[in-house]
Design a protein around this motif. Structure first.
Motif, PDB file in Angstrom:
ATOM      1  N   CYS A   1       1.371   3.859  -3.127  1.00  0.00           N
ATOM      2  CA  CYS A   1       0.910   5.076  -2.781  1.00  0.00           C
ATOM      3  C   CYS A   1       2.040   6.178  -3.437  1.00  0.00           C
ATOM      4  O   CYS A   1       1.875   7.261  -4.064  1.00  0.00           O
ATOM      5  CB  CYS A   1       0.531   5.454  -1.441  1.00  0.00           C
ATOM      6  SG  CYS A   1      -1.175   4.862  -1.069  1.00  0.00           S
ATOM      7  N   SER A   2       3.307   5.926  -3.016  1.00  0.00           N
ATOM      8  CA  SER A   2       4.647   6.792  -3.611  1.00  0.00           C
ATOM      9  C   SER A   2       4.979   6.545  -4.881  1.00  0.00           C
ATOM     10  O   SER A   2       5.695   7.618  -5.309  1.00  0.00           O
ATOM     11  CB  SER A   2       5.808   6.423  -2.480  1.00  0.00           C
ATOM     12  OG  SER A   2       6.060   4.991  -2.522  1.00  0.00           O
TER      13      SER A   2
ATOM     14  N   ALA B   1       0.778  -1.283   0.102  1.00  0.00           N
ATOM     15  CA  ALA B   1      -0.025  -0.032  -0.230  1.00  0.00           C
ATOM     16  C   ALA B   1       0.891   1.208   0.054  1.00  0.00           C
ATOM     17  O   ALA B   1       0.549   2.114  -0.822  1.00  0.00           O
ATOM     18  CB  ALA B   1      -0.891   0.106   1.221  1.00  0.00           C
ATOM     19  N   GLY B   2       2.003   1.104   0.802  1.00  0.00           N
ATOM     20  CA  GLY B   2       2.816   2.359   0.767  1.00  0.00           C
ATOM     21  C   GLY B   2       3.620   2.685  -0.219  1.00  0.00           C
ATOM     22  O   GLY B   2       3.782   3.834  -0.840  1.00  0.00           O
TER      23      GLY B   2
ATOM     24  N   TYR C   1       1.111   2.674  -9.339  1.00  0.00           N
ATOM     25  CA  TYR C   1       1.029   0.909  -9.571  1.00  0.00           C
ATOM     26  C   TYR C   1       2.040   0.376 -10.698  1.00  0.00           C
ATOM     27  O   TYR C   1       2.933  -0.463 -10.631  1.00  0.00           O
ATOM     28  CB  TYR C   1      -0.347   0.539 -10.176  1.00  0.00           C
ATOM     29  CG  TYR C   1      -0.298  -1.030 -10.614  1.00  0.00           C
ATOM     30  CD1 TYR C   1      -0.620  -2.068  -9.495  1.00  0.00           C
ATOM     31  CD2 TYR C   1      -0.269  -1.460 -11.831  1.00  0.00           C
ATOM     32  CE1 TYR C   1      -0.538  -3.083  -9.822  1.00  0.00           C
ATOM     33  CE2 TYR C   1      -0.325  -2.708 -12.190  1.00  0.00           C
ATOM     34  CZ  TYR C   1      -0.475  -3.726 -11.314  1.00  0.00           C
ATOM     35  OH  TYR C   1      -0.409  -4.917 -11.546  1.00  0.00           O
TER      36      TYR C   1
ATOM     37  N   ASN D   1     -11.251   7.052   2.804  1.00  0.00           N
ATOM     38  CA  ASN D   1     -10.169   7.345   1.578  1.00  0.00           C
ATOM     39  C   ASN D   1      -9.199   8.053   2.155  1.00  0.00           C
ATOM     40  O   ASN D   1      -8.058   7.964   1.687  1.00  0.00           O
ATOM     41  CB  ASN D   1     -11.112   8.393   0.793  1.00  0.00           C
ATOM     42  CG  ASN D   1     -12.087   7.429  -0.418  1.00  0.00           C
ATOM     43  OD1 ASN D   1     -11.521   6.894  -1.263  1.00  0.00           O
ATOM     44  ND2 ASN D   1     -13.217   7.427  -0.029  1.00  0.00           N
TER      45      ASN D   1
ATOM     46  N   VAL E   1      -5.407   4.641  -5.695  1.00  0.00           N
ATOM     47  CA  VAL E   1      -4.540   4.279  -6.579  1.00  0.00           C
ATOM     48  C   VAL E   1      -4.784   2.989  -7.324  1.00  0.00           C
ATOM     49  O   VAL E   1      -4.717   2.944  -8.562  1.00  0.00           O
ATOM     50  CB  VAL E   1      -3.209   3.977  -5.936  1.00  0.00           C
ATOM     51  CG1 VAL E   1      -2.048   3.445  -6.861  1.00  0.00           C
ATOM     52  CG2 VAL E   1      -2.688   5.228  -5.209  1.00  0.00           C
TER      53      VAL E   1
ATOM     54  N   ASN F   1      -7.007   5.387   3.811  1.00  0.00           N
ATOM     55  CA  ASN F   1      -6.432   4.254   2.816  1.00  0.00           C
ATOM     56  C   ASN F   1      -6.133   5.008   1.537  1.00  0.00           C
ATOM     57  O   ASN F   1      -7.098   4.567   0.682  1.00  0.00           O
ATOM     58  CB  ASN F   1      -7.583   2.837   2.662  1.00  0.00           C
ATOM     59  CG  ASN F   1      -8.046   2.424   3.965  1.00  0.00           C
ATOM     60  OD1 ASN F   1      -7.112   1.504   4.485  1.00  0.00           O
ATOM     61  ND2 ASN F   1      -9.026   2.821   4.722  1.00  0.00           N
ATOM     62  N   PRO F   2      -5.190   5.508   1.250  1.00  0.00           N
ATOM     63  CA  PRO F   2      -4.942   6.305  -0.025  1.00  0.00           C
ATOM     64  C   PRO F   2      -4.545   5.233  -1.122  1.00  0.00           C
ATOM     65  O   PRO F   2      -4.889   5.599  -2.241  1.00  0.00           O
ATOM     66  CB  PRO F   2      -3.727   7.141   0.237  1.00  0.00           C
ATOM     67  CG  PRO F   2      -3.199   6.558   1.651  1.00  0.00           C
ATOM     68  CD  PRO F   2      -4.234   5.945   2.322  1.00  0.00           C
ATOM     69  N   ALA F   3      -4.146   4.156  -0.581  1.00  0.00           N
ATOM     70  CA  ALA F   3      -3.913   3.152  -1.807  1.00  0.00           C
ATOM     71  C   ALA F   3      -5.281   2.563  -2.414  1.00  0.00           C
ATOM     72  O   ALA F   3      -5.305   2.080  -3.558  1.00  0.00           O
ATOM     73  CB  ALA F   3      -3.353   1.732  -1.065  1.00  0.00           C
TER      74      ALA F   3
END
Length: 248
Positions: free
Chosen positions: A61-62, A57-58, A65, A138, A146, A141-143
């Motif tokens: 986000c960074s 997930a991290g 995908y 949201n 994405v 859970n920013p992923a």
């Protein structure tokens, strides 16, 4: 949805092998201990999967995908790539598993938010009750954003998200139809579609900011939603009692 966890599928076979090795001349106590070991191994495996998904997930986000890799995910999780491959064969399998978990939690979130009992609330408080958990999910859970946007996302995630999107729009229409029973069905459908688009656009802005600026955009989003819906609440035919509202 196809099972994505290679490690989860391997555990029963490994347990069967271990159980065969434990058969023979063993005392009842020894057999009891052998039965406990696979359960402990499974618990450790689930903990490792959770660790890998959190790391993924991290990284998603960074890096996005496309920019993510299994090596980067393993590094973020603090494990070797070999350890990661014990549980997931590739990045796509990781994304599918993570996406499945997030969408399950999203269903639970909007299911609790869109309940008919909320129509008893004044408009401003109804918006708080519906929007706050959706926004919080949201932000936490920013992923999720994405993994539900972009042409490169695995197709199974995209299809599941499309189903989820349609379900949320239906729930929005049902809630507004109950809150504004005097409106014709076609107008309720248009209002729900417009409110849904307004929320998504506002949520994108919310997600682009942090701290006090994010809170300011949340207030702006609620204000836009209120000002769009408030005239419909007040504009009722003669003889119909409008729903009570408290101006923010």
């Amino acid at each position: 949805m196809p099972e994505a966890r290679a490690g989860a599928a391997a555990t029963p076979a490994q347990s069967s092998k271990d159980n065969k090795g434990d058969q023979g001349t063993r005392s009842p106590d020894a057999g009891s201990g052998a039965a406990a070991r696979p359960r402990r191994r499974q618990a450790r495996g689930e903990a490792r999967i959770a660790q890998l998904l959190e790391a993924a997930a991290g990284v998603f986000c960074s890096s996005g995908y496309n920019g993510a890799s299994t090596n980067a995910i393993a590094r973020e999780a603090g494990v070797s790539p070999g350890t990661l491959y014990q549980f997931f064969p590739n990045k796509e399998a990781i994304a599918i598993e993570l996406g499945e978990q997030l969408m399950h939690r999203w269903r639970e979130t909007y299911g609790a938010a869109f309940v008919v009992s909320h129509i008893e609330l004044p408009l401003d408080r109804m918006l708080d009750t519906v929007l706050d958990p959706l926004i919080a999910f949201n932000c936490e859970n920013p992923a999720f954003a994405v993994l539900t946007h972009g042409s490169e996302i695995p197709g199974v995630i995209t299809r599941e998200h499309d189903i989820l999107h349609a379900s949320m729009l239906t729930r929005t229409e049902q809630l507004l139809g109950a809150y504004l029973p005097e409106l014709p069905a076609d107008q309720v459908a248009r209002t729900a579609a417009m409110a849904f688009v307004l929320f998504k656009a506002g949520l994108d802005l919310v997600m682009e900011h942090e701290g006090e600026e994010r809170e300011a955009y949340i207030r702006e989003l609620k204000s836009v939603m209120y000002r769009y819906l408030e005239p419909l609440v007040c504009d009722t035919p003669d003889g119909v009692t409008p729903a009570r509202i408290d101006t923010p």
